[in-house]
Enzyme design. Structure first.
Site, PDB file in Angstrom:
ATOM      1  N   THR A  42       0.821  -1.212   0.000  1.00 49.21           N
ATOM      2  CA  THR A  42       0.000   0.000   0.000  1.00 49.21           C
ATOM      3  C   THR A  42       0.857   1.265   0.000  1.00 49.21           C
ATOM      4  O   THR A  42       0.488   2.268  -0.599  1.00 49.21           O
ATOM      5  CB  THR A  42      -0.922  -0.001   1.236  1.00 49.21           C
ATOM      6  N   ASP A  71       0.558  -6.564   5.272  1.00 55.51           N
ATOM      7  CA  ASP A  71      -0.013  -7.871   5.637  1.00 55.51           C
ATOM      8  C   ASP A  71       1.014  -8.843   6.204  1.00 55.51           C
ATOM      9  O   ASP A  71       0.740  -9.551   7.166  1.00 55.51           O
ATOM     10  CB  ASP A  71      -0.687  -8.527   4.418  1.00 55.51           C
ATOM     11  N   LYS A 106       1.181  -7.438  13.105  1.00 53.59           N
ATOM     12  CA  LYS A 106       0.031  -6.663  12.648  1.00 53.59           C
ATOM     13  C   LYS A 106      -1.172  -7.133  13.447  1.00 53.59           C
ATOM     14  O   LYS A 106      -1.562  -8.294  13.361  1.00 53.59           O
ATOM     15  CB  LYS A 106      -0.196  -6.874  11.149  1.00 53.59           C
TER      16      LYS A 106
END
Lengths: 436, 436
Positions: free
Chosen positions: A101, A178, A254
């Site tokens: 991202t 991720d 995460k």
């Protein structure tokens, strides 16, 4: 791209253009910031401001009022000449882009985010980085991080080592969020580095309102210039300010699907806090200093390793399948202090007899494995299961793959797993660092 | 059992015996509490006190001084006659024991903990429960919870329903902590109940210093008497006080391997706080009241369901294996907003063609699945993957097994998964409930 229709009419009311500092007043709230360009086929009722705290926000112009504060220097950087003159006073920082991202833009037709930026684009959209350091950029991959594979860790490690050898003062790895913590763990085991290696990413892409890409990149470059010469992850630390936490690459995870402050140190505290590219506080003095270690790369990885999370209803057959398929290592995400159902112990014994390394971690995420407390744990230890101590399942999985790359001898693999190599094991109680 | 050697000599200095209230002074700290018996072959340098806050602590008697405050009523309860006279003013609460630490004792020879208590023993070691309600006990299983299986959920559900039918005012299920949240989710989907059903357990067994068994049981009986007629988990809420949180059975998870405050509401807040068997605060009014629902049991479960956690290096073959083995449902613990590697989509498509229900959750644990944001997510949706929204992987796994028990039609299963049934899905943002 420029603003269209309603948005352009609105900007014309105050005769402002992209790059100007403006105030927008709406419903008794006023926003001051730099007017940014709008990407793609966006709605013409919104304009985007970069606030002083570094956030980009989108403001609906209906019933809003705009006024000019100060004209901007346009263009702020020369997009055709991104490789500005090298300043010998500044550190040389390399940004390696792997995708994700932080180097993605939104597709305004479908609303989906695609990895399309080149490393140069990344720099163009974050020109402030050039004030902090001499920045070089290198695009290694252009993938979303769910597609990262152990073989890419190997290549990333090699690439970083090569750049460090050629003399950079620090490395920033732009990465999808991720699986960033898997990659940071892999680099932690593979790489001994005399300079900082900082992984960063973003939860919202650069061209979206309230993107965290810019703040994360700025603080990561700051961390790459610092004396903290570890493999770290530098990401947004709270929802509403400009701070980033610098996490040990083996102790981070995460923890939220969408929040910007998703990365959290597990059973540990972050090493330091950064703001505006500078250290704002340090939590611990036990970190490796610049030039304390010599460059060394040990990037052999065994790919026949599986991560198995247990659940009520799991069958023995799953273990048998992995044995039959020739797996060399099994990372178990057990329950509680490190448990599997009793009926699985036979298969675990068979795996052990076939020289497969089996490491236990906990799906609790926080806390340490302790297979001495309950009868089940003692049986598992007797069947050859190795304790993952307080390693996260993800770090322990990576370490197992790496350990099997270092030795084919099960006893040696066990010793590697049980030895703290990159801050991943803290045998003393780290019980106080819970949900922080 | 009684104290031996040094410990008995120490007690004799003040002529105190088990059940007496005493003060022990040591290194300028004084402890007041009731002298408890010591279990097993324990060290003779320690004695055990039950403090006013309900904790049992072990105190080393070296350099300590003891004095008698008040003689105890000995024995406090008649162990031979545990079924005391029923008090019609009090509620009838049933404790169903399934095993686990809350009904375990430590084996002082090996240091390991074994499930050996009967339900009666459980009551004998927690006599205060009799002040709160008419307590009946029933031993259903005697297993550590890592050995729980879906078929035991089915039996537990049946057993609870039968007891509710016969008129109890509330049910407490004593359960091991490792998989308590799987069982609480299973009961939440299976059982519609006019009275509270409260699961509880302990991180330290009753006979160990600082056991949480007593506090958890007292507050669970309190919750079972209350108006909160849901399937809940009642466990210690912080490290150092006597509060318990009452969590929705579908929104709770064991988050630490060893801390007593290990159970946490995920993307949610606990319904209420309890202390000394009473509600001390309520966080939300949106809970089901006593007698609001009629008793209904729907305990069919499909056992051919697997939980698969993805990792970098996972192969397609794992999905193919589950298809070939005739699995009916796959619960995926993906990365981030709900992703798998691109190369797995072919196998996911095959699974979908073979009418296997595939549900996506996130290994982030917190936050909601959103397969609309990234291109990977959109491909997975097109391949038939169902969103698990903000369900934990554990709750979604249980719900998938239950949904497949309700229907063999993939469309109907999808509808069940996507519909909120027991508070497990909160489609509105629950982003603020992070790490609390």
């Amino acid at each position: 791209m420029t603003y269209k229709k309603l948005a352009q009419d609105f900007l014309d009311t105050a005769n402002v253009s992209i790059g100007d500092t403006v105030i927008i007043e709406k419903e008794n709230v006023s926003y001051q910031g730099i007017l940014l360009d709008r990407s793609g086929d966006s709605d013409d009722e919104y304009i985007v401001l970069k606030l002083d705290n570094g956030y980009n926000i989108g403001i609906n112009i209906v019933n809003a009022k705009i006024s000019l504060i100060e004209g901007g220097d346009k263009p702020q950087i020369n997009y055709d000449n991104i490789n500005i003159t090298k300043d010998d006073e500044k550190e040389d920082i390399l940004i390696i882009s792997t995708g994700g991202t932080v180097s993605s833009i939104i597709d305004y037709k479908t609303g989906a985010v695609h990895p399309v930026f080149t490393a140069e684009d990344l720099l163009k959209s974050n020109p402030e980085l050039l004030d902090l350091a001499n920045i070089n950029v290198k695009a290694l991959y252009n993938i979303l991080s769910e597609n990262m594979k152990p073989e890419y860790w190997v290549e990333t490690g090699k690439s970083i080592a090569k750049e460090i050898e050629s003399g950079v003062d620090g490395v920033v790895v732009a990465h999808g969020t991720d699986t960033m913590h898997y990659t940071s763990a892999a680099l932690s085991f593979m790489l001994s580095s005399p300079v900082p290696v900082v992984l960063t990413g973003a939860q919202r892409s650069s061209d979206r309102p309230s993107s965290d890409a810019n703040i994360n990149l700025i603080n990561s470059v700051g961390a790459a210039k610092s004396d903290i010469s570890e493999i770290t992850v530098c990401m947004h630390s709270t929802l509403d300010d400009g701070y980033c936490d610098l996490h040990k690459g083996t102790k981070v995870r995460k923890m939220h699907t969408s929040r910007r402050d998703t990365f959290r140190s597990i059973d540990n505290e972050p090493i330091a806090k950064f703001k505006k590219g500078q250290i704002s506080s340090i939590n611990t003095n036990s970190y490796i200093r610049r030039n304390e270690k010599e460059l060394d790369l040990n990037n052999k990885i065994e790919s026949k390793v599986a991560l198995i999370k247990t659940f009520p209803g799991i069958t023995n057959e799953l273990i048998e399948y992995h044995i039959d398929k020739g797996f060399k290592g099994l990372l178990i995400e057990g329950t509680g202090l490190g448990h599997l159902p009793d009926y699985m112990i036979n298969s675990i014994e068979r795996a052990n007899e076939e020289e497969i390394a089996i490491v236990m971690t906990s799906q609790c995420i926080y806390g340490s494995i302790n297979m001495n407390v309950y009868s089940t744990g003692r049986k598992l230890q007797n069947a050859g299961v190795i304790s993952g101590y307080d390693m996260t399942p993800e770090t322990a999985y990576v370490k197992l793959a790496w350990a099997l790359g270092q030795s084919e001898n099960l006893k040696e693999v066990k010793t590697i797993i049980e030895t703290n190599i990159a801050g991943e094991i803290n045998k003393k109680s780290s019980i106080k660092h819970f949900l922080n």
